[in-house]
Enzyme design. Structure first.
Site, mmCIF file in Angstrom:
data_model
loop_
_atom_site.group_PDB
_atom_site.id
_atom_site.type_symbol
_atom_site.label_atom_id
_atom_site.label_comp_id
_atom_site.label_asym_id
_atom_site.label_seq_id
_atom_site.Cartn_x
_atom_site.Cartn_y
_atom_site.Cartn_z
ATOM 1 N N PHE A 1 -12.999 -72.962 27.793
ATOM 2 C CA PHE A 1 -11.744 -72.257 28.055
ATOM 3 C C PHE A 1 -11.940 -70.758 28.274
ATOM 4 O O PHE A 1 -11.062 -70.088 28.797
ATOM 5 C CB PHE A 1 -10.725 -72.498 26.924
ATOM 6 C CG PHE A 1 -11.300 -72.470 25.539
ATOM 7 C CD1 PHE A 1 -11.608 -71.274 24.905
ATOM 8 C CD2 PHE A 1 -11.538 -73.655 24.872
ATOM 9 C CE1 PHE A 1 -12.147 -71.265 23.620
ATOM 10 C CE2 PHE A 1 -12.064 -73.659 23.583
ATOM 11 C CZ PHE A 1 -12.375 -72.453 22.957
ATOM 12 N N GLY B 1 -11.397 -68.736 31.762
ATOM 13 C CA GLY B 1 -10.021 -68.518 32.210
ATOM 14 C C GLY B 1 -9.124 -67.890 31.164
ATOM 15 O O GLY B 1 -7.973 -67.556 31.451
ATOM 16 N N HIS B 2 -9.624 -67.700 29.938
ATOM 17 C CA HIS B 2 -8.761 -67.220 28.840
ATOM 18 C C HIS B 2 -9.520 -66.245 27.951
ATOM 19 O O HIS B 2 -9.858 -66.599 26.827
ATOM 20 C CB HIS B 2 -8.284 -68.419 28.025
ATOM 21 C CG HIS B 2 -7.077 -68.149 27.181
ATOM 22 N ND1 HIS B 2 -7.148 -67.738 25.868
ATOM 23 C CD2 HIS B 2 -5.756 -68.241 27.467
ATOM 24 C CE1 HIS B 2 -5.924 -67.606 25.375
ATOM 25 N NE2 HIS B 2 -5.066 -67.913 26.328
ATOM 26 N N PHE B 3 -9.795 -65.108 28.258
ATOM 27 C CA PHE B 3 -9.552 -64.370 29.490
ATOM 28 C C PHE B 3 -10.903 -63.839 29.970
ATOM 29 O O PHE B 3 -11.728 -63.501 29.127
ATOM 30 C CB PHE B 3 -8.584 -63.211 29.240
ATOM 31 C CG PHE B 3 -7.241 -63.681 28.718
ATOM 32 C CD1 PHE B 3 -6.298 -64.223 29.591
ATOM 33 C CD2 PHE B 3 -6.938 -63.624 27.374
ATOM 34 C CE1 PHE B 3 -5.062 -64.643 29.112
ATOM 35 C CE2 PHE B 3 -5.708 -64.054 26.894
ATOM 36 C CZ PHE B 3 -4.765 -64.566 27.758
ATOM 37 N N VAL C 1 -10.628 -64.973 24.491
ATOM 38 C CA VAL C 1 -9.829 -65.264 23.301
ATOM 39 C C VAL C 1 -9.626 -66.778 23.243
ATOM 40 O O VAL C 1 -9.241 -67.402 24.233
ATOM 41 C CB VAL C 1 -8.455 -64.543 23.365
ATOM 42 C CG1 VAL C 1 -7.567 -64.968 22.207
ATOM 43 C CG2 VAL C 1 -8.632 -63.035 23.387
#
Length: 156
Positions: free
Chosen positions: A55, A58-60, A65
């Protein structure tokens, strides 16, 4: 006083044992180890957060995070291990579905390099529905907390 099965605190459950108990696999397996467990009562899981988590790109991209829903999922998986351990072989590998998530609070971001201590406590159990209170703790600080209920599907 001799330890009974209900009060014995185990040392650890490793990732191989966790994968025997719950059906989650990469990239959705979010608990690496159980460091203590009191059947029917509580348990503490460990999640080592690395930059390789799927993840983070894309986060971030500039400030990775861990998504709050993934933190809650790690609590649920730790709770599922507690349920499976409590119920024994008859329950191992069964599916567990969220029913409610209440009082979720996110107090501090979790990112690469953090080790989460996932502390879960059974609040209530009626038949195949279990309610828990969970905390995600990093370096002694509560980063997230929630109360949630889940149902174990015994015919899966």
């Amino acid at each position: 006083m001799a330890d009974s099965a209900e009060t014995k605190v185990l040392g650890t459950l490793d990732i191989q044992r966790i994968m025997e108990m719950i059906p989650h696999r990469y990239p959705m397996l979010l608990v690496d180890k159980i460091i203590d467990i009191i059947p029917g009562e509580s348990c503490t899981g460990i999640k080592n957060v690395t930059i390789n988590e799927p993840f983070f790109p894309g986060h971030f991209p500039t400030k990775p995070v861990m998504p709050g829903v993934m933190i809650i999922e790690s609590m649920a998986q730790t709770s599922a291990v507690l349920v499976m351990h409590t119920l024994g072989d008859v329950a191992e590998g069964k599916l567990v579905y969220f029913m409610t998530i209440e009082e979720a609070r996110f107090r501090r971001p979790i990112g690469p390099g953090d080790q989460i201590h996932i502390k879960v406590q059974k609040v209530q159990n009626r038949r195949n529905v279990w309610k828990f209170r969970g905390e995600a703790v990093v370096d002694g600080q509560v980063c997230a907390e929630a109360t949630y209920a889940a149902m174990i599907v015994m015919d899966s």
